[in-house]
Write an enzyme that holds these catalytic residues in place. Structure first.
Site, mmCIF file in Angstrom:
data_model
loop_
_atom_site.group_PDB
_atom_site.id
_atom_site.type_symbol
_atom_site.label_atom_id
_atom_site.label_comp_id
_atom_site.label_asym_id
_atom_site.label_seq_id
_atom_site.Cartn_x
_atom_site.Cartn_y
_atom_site.Cartn_z
ATOM 1 N N ARG A 69 42.583 44.386 34.493
ATOM 2 C CA ARG A 69 41.615 43.707 35.450
ATOM 3 C C ARG A 69 43.408 43.159 36.045
ATOM 4 O O ARG A 69 43.058 43.032 37.100
ATOM 5 C CB ARG A 69 41.212 42.314 34.583
ATOM 6 C CG ARG A 69 40.493 41.677 35.182
ATOM 7 C CD ARG A 69 39.925 40.673 34.531
ATOM 8 N NE ARG A 69 39.509 39.547 35.692
ATOM 9 C CZ ARG A 69 38.651 37.932 34.789
ATOM 10 N NH1 ARG A 69 39.414 37.939 33.424
ATOM 11 N NH2 ARG A 69 38.591 37.158 36.265
ATOM 12 N N HIS A 73 43.410 42.434 40.279
ATOM 13 C CA HIS A 73 43.485 40.892 41.025
ATOM 14 C C HIS A 73 44.683 40.939 41.281
ATOM 15 O O HIS A 73 45.029 40.295 42.415
ATOM 16 C CB HIS A 73 43.967 39.558 39.570
ATOM 17 C CG HIS A 73 42.188 39.595 39.314
ATOM 18 N ND1 HIS A 73 41.252 38.399 39.572
ATOM 19 C CD2 HIS A 73 41.136 40.583 38.906
ATOM 20 C CE1 HIS A 73 40.538 38.008 38.954
ATOM 21 N NE2 HIS A 73 39.720 39.700 38.948
ATOM 22 N N ASN A 98 41.180 33.943 38.930
ATOM 23 C CA ASN A 98 42.494 34.258 37.902
ATOM 24 C C ASN A 98 42.667 33.426 36.910
ATOM 25 O O ASN A 98 43.462 33.909 36.538
ATOM 26 C CB ASN A 98 43.590 34.515 38.719
ATOM 27 C CG ASN A 98 43.658 34.644 40.136
ATOM 28 O OD1 ASN A 98 42.829 36.187 39.885
ATOM 29 N ND2 ASN A 98 44.364 34.523 41.283
ATOM 30 N N HIS A 196 35.413 49.431 34.617
ATOM 31 C CA HIS A 196 34.621 47.980 33.883
ATOM 32 C C HIS A 196 33.421 49.054 32.473
ATOM 33 O O HIS A 196 32.953 48.530 31.498
ATOM 34 C CB HIS A 196 32.987 47.529 34.414
ATOM 35 C CG HIS A 196 33.306 46.497 35.615
ATOM 36 N ND1 HIS A 196 32.732 46.500 36.575
ATOM 37 C CD2 HIS A 196 34.142 46.233 35.596
ATOM 38 C CE1 HIS A 196 32.986 45.028 36.729
ATOM 39 N NE2 HIS A 196 34.268 45.036 36.963
#
Length: 331
Positions: A69, A73, A98, A196
């Site tokens: 992740r 980001h 975040n 995911h």
């Protein structure tokens, strides 16, 4: 290079030629990034990152999902330049999207070792990309080679986050637009959504699929979600649940990087609205079905799309800097 030149179908390629094709692809997309960039300046760089990720994951099994992740980001805002690592007032870390991102300590740990071994040589941006690559392999995913040579950015502003990252409630068109802005194709969107298959998410990230009824309890309003799975989610995430409660992104094999995510989609068990959209949209449904049937196809495709993800907006040459600490610029 035109965007259409970045989109290519999966082709069964002989092992001996696969590395060559990927190399050419990366050269075109990421400019000055090269394989084995640290061969002379810090020969053990990739080994240090890999062992740091392996050690951290052994003590905390949630680390691989957090690192995956983190790279998403970071790369979607300002490019893959470790801007998300910078601390301070009004930096990217301050945006609500975040605040739940983790894995920073793993990056800093690897950086401290590398600064001792090879001062001023290895960028935080490269450590993030390598750590995410290694995290996938550690939990059963494909081992891939990625080029290095990224430099660290010097800008991190919270207001840049929302216009660039994806939201779990996005429609297909919104996701396509956001990916296209980063030079990523519809194919990449479906493949990278496979991230995911590991990791966890807070209840708030899928609460929009439910609604509070007159008795103060949740009820399912999104009919694209399997009702039995929805019942499980409501038990794990009742209205009274703490904001810190998390559920597995993949309800079946949450600690293994595999193609179970796509099989989940076929049974309407995608956790997010944006997951379910991949099955309901005719532009992506066939690819989802193919990925659900063929894990090798997913793994080879993942390697291609991950290379593109970690090449977004990279800074090389004299751009940016090599930070001494990932949390602050050198100035």
């Amino acid at each position: 290079m035109e965007k259409s030149a970045l989109v290519f179908p999966f082709l069964p390629i002989a092992a001996g030629s696969c590395i060559f094709i990927i190399f050419v692809f990366v050269t075109c997309v990421s400019g000055s990034l090269v394989f084995n960039f640290y061969a002379a300046s810090c020969p053990t760089a990739e080994l240090v990152v890999r062992e740091t990720v392996r050690s951290s994951s052994s003590s905390d099994p949630s680390i691989p999902g957090k690192l995956l992740r983190l790279v998403f980001h970071d790369c979607f805002v300002e490019g893959c330049d470790a801007s998300l690592m910078l601390q301070g007032n009004n930096t990217e870390q301050g945006d609500p999207a975040n605040r739940s991102v983790g894995g920073f300590s793993v990056i800093e740990s690897a950086k401290r070792v590398l600064e001792f071994l090879c001062p001023g040589s290895v960028s935080c941006a490269d450590i993030i990309a390598l750590a995410a690559r290694d995290a996938v392999e550690i939990v059963g995913g494909p081992m891939i080679q990625i080029p290095t040579g990224r430099r660290d950015g010097m800008v991190s502003v919270a207001s840049n986050v929302r216009p660039n990252i994806l939201d779990t409630s996005f429609t297909m068109d919104e996701m396509i637009n956001r990916f296209s802005n980063k030079g990523l194709s519809l194919f990449d969107l479906v493949i990278l959504s496979g991230a995911h298959t590991i990791g966890t998410s807070h209840c708030s990230s899928f609460r929009d699929r439910f609604q509070e009824d007159s008795k103060g309890k949740l009820r399912l309003i999104d009919k694209t979600l399997d009702s039995s799975y929805a019942d499980e989610l409501m038990k794990e995430c009742p209205l009274s649940a703490s904001p810190f409660v998390q559920v597995n992104n993949d309800p079946e094999t949450s600690m293994i990087f595999d193609n179970q995510y796509y099989r989940n989609l076929l049974t309407n068990k995608g956790l997010f609205q944006s997951d379910s959209a991949l099955l309901s949209d005719n532009r992506t449904r066939t690819l989802v079905e193919d990925l659900a049937k063929d894990q090798e196809f997913f793994f080879e495709s993942w390697g291609q799309s991950f290379l593109k993800l970690t090449s977004i907006g990279v800074k090389t040459g004299v751009e940016g800097e090599i930070r001494r600490s990932c949390a602050s610029t050198n100035a």
